[in-house]
Design a protein around this motif. Structure first.
Motif, mmCIF file in Angstrom:
data_model
loop_
_atom_site.group_PDB
_atom_site.id
_atom_site.type_symbol
_atom_site.label_atom_id
_atom_site.label_comp_id
_atom_site.label_asym_id
_atom_site.label_seq_id
_atom_site.Cartn_x
_atom_site.Cartn_y
_atom_site.Cartn_z
ATOM 1 N N THR A 91 -6.833 -7.248 7.477
ATOM 2 C CA THR A 91 -6.202 -8.316 7.935
ATOM 3 C C THR A 91 -4.777 -8.723 7.290
ATOM 4 O OG1 THR A 91 -7.251 -9.961 6.423
ATOM 5 C CG2 THR A 91 -8.370 -9.359 8.615
ATOM 6 N N ASN A 92 -4.206 -7.968 6.409
ATOM 7 C CA ASN A 92 -2.896 -8.078 5.575
ATOM 8 C C ASN A 92 -1.912 -7.274 6.210
ATOM 9 O OD1 ASN A 92 -3.881 -5.602 4.978
ATOM 10 N ND2 ASN A 92 -3.723 -6.118 2.704
ATOM 11 N N GLN A 93 -1.864 -6.705 7.563
ATOM 12 C CA GLN A 93 -0.585 -6.300 7.757
ATOM 13 C C GLN A 93 0.118 -7.163 8.675
ATOM 14 O OE1 GLN A 93 -0.133 -2.601 7.797
ATOM 15 N NE2 GLN A 93 -2.188 -2.064 7.176
ATOM 16 N N ASN A 94 1.497 -6.961 8.294
ATOM 17 C CA ASN A 94 2.403 -8.017 8.943
ATOM 18 C C ASN A 94 2.674 -7.783 10.478
ATOM 19 O OD1 ASN A 94 4.481 -6.091 9.233
ATOM 20 N ND2 ASN A 94 5.355 -6.302 7.178
ATOM 21 N N LEU A 95 3.394 -8.578 11.072
ATOM 22 C CA LEU A 95 3.615 -8.419 12.450
ATOM 23 C C LEU A 95 4.187 -7.260 13.133
ATOM 24 C CD1 LEU A 95 4.246 -11.914 13.635
ATOM 25 C CD2 LEU A 95 2.322 -10.655 14.230
ATOM 26 N N SER A 96 4.905 -6.745 12.120
ATOM 27 C CA SER A 96 5.675 -5.481 12.445
ATOM 28 C C SER A 96 4.926 -4.022 12.165
ATOM 29 C CB SER A 96 7.105 -5.364 11.851
ATOM 30 O OG SER A 96 7.064 -5.258 10.351
ATOM 31 N N ARG A 97 3.835 -4.164 11.594
ATOM 32 C CA ARG A 97 3.060 -3.070 11.221
ATOM 33 C C ARG A 97 1.790 -3.034 11.849
ATOM 34 N NH1 ARG A 97 3.033 0.135 5.668
ATOM 35 N NH2 ARG A 97 5.138 -0.788 5.990
ATOM 36 N N TRP A 98 1.411 -1.803 12.575
ATOM 37 C CA TRP A 98 -0.058 -1.834 13.129
ATOM 38 C C TRP A 98 -1.081 -1.022 12.262
ATOM 39 C CZ3 TRP A 98 -0.234 -4.907 16.893
ATOM 40 C CH2 TRP A 98 0.883 -5.005 17.565
ATOM 41 N N ALA A 99 -0.418 -0.177 11.343
ATOM 42 C CA ALA A 99 -1.481 0.529 10.481
ATOM 43 C C ALA A 99 -0.553 1.030 9.195
ATOM 44 C CB ALA A 99 -2.176 1.682 11.207
ATOM 45 N N SER A 100 -1.465 1.694 8.474
ATOM 46 C CA SER A 100 -0.696 2.443 7.346
ATOM 47 C C SER A 100 -1.465 3.512 6.865
ATOM 48 C CB SER A 100 -0.215 1.416 6.201
ATOM 49 O OG SER A 100 -1.348 0.697 5.723
ATOM 50 N N THR A 101 -0.853 4.377 5.974
ATOM 51 C CA THR A 101 -1.639 5.485 5.699
ATOM 52 C C THR A 101 -1.158 5.783 4.026
ATOM 53 O OG1 THR A 101 -2.107 6.800 7.611
ATOM 54 C CG2 THR A 101 -2.300 7.962 5.535
#
Length: 172
Positions: A91-101
């Protein structure tokens, strides 16, 4: 359904700004019912139960579903060789990020905001993140790998519109 509310699986959020309508959404492992202050959950239990059952039937948002989907997509697009060490909703991704690796650990994090999108959109995000397990930066080679999902370009347009809608609804 009232037991599910008591267990915290369903959260009722009441709003003075909401006058007539209700809305149901999913946030990680919790359903959220947004309702006007005067809305009686007890009086509308049958309709709400039907609503929650319909939402659960089209839901692809459990942690197990995410792991299973990543394995399926790895097999389909990468012959099973790109497998994350872990994949989970956050729940901590900002509005411009959908995912991260995190390429060093193989951990993939998917924004909980994607629980509301069609499965094919979620698939494209997961394929993109799986590609990062092989190639970190967004190079030409990376995009050739990530673009193995046939709807990658279409999903980008969908997510651009979805993101604009989120910004609009937040008054940004």
């Amino acid at each position: 359904m009232l037991r599910a509310i008591a267990r915290g699986e369903i959260v009722v959020r009441r709003s003075a700004r909401r006058k007539k309508t209700i809305a149901v959404s999913k946030e990680v492992d919790t359903f959220v019912l947004s309702a006007p202050i005067r809305y009686s959950v007890e009086s509308n239990i049958r309709a709400l139960t039907d609503l929650f059952n319909r939402l659960a039937a089209r839901d692809h948002s459990s942690a197990a579903d995410l792991v299973e989907l990543a394995a399926e997509l790895s097999q389909r697009y990468f012959s099973g060789r790109l497998r994350p060490a872990s994949i989970r909703w956050v729940t901590n991704q900002n509005l411009s990020r959908w995912a991260s690796t995190t390429t060093s650990t193989g951990d993939i994090r998917i924004s909980h905001r994607l629980q509301a999108v069609p499965r094919w959109v979620l698939e494209t995000v997961i394929v993109h993140e799986l590609a990062h397990l092989q190639i970190g930066p967004h190079t030409k080679e990376f995009h050739a790998l990530a673009d193995r999902h046939p709807r990658q370009a279409e999903a980008k347009l969908f997510l651009d519109g979805f993101s604009a809608g989120e910004r609009f609804s937040r008054g940004a």
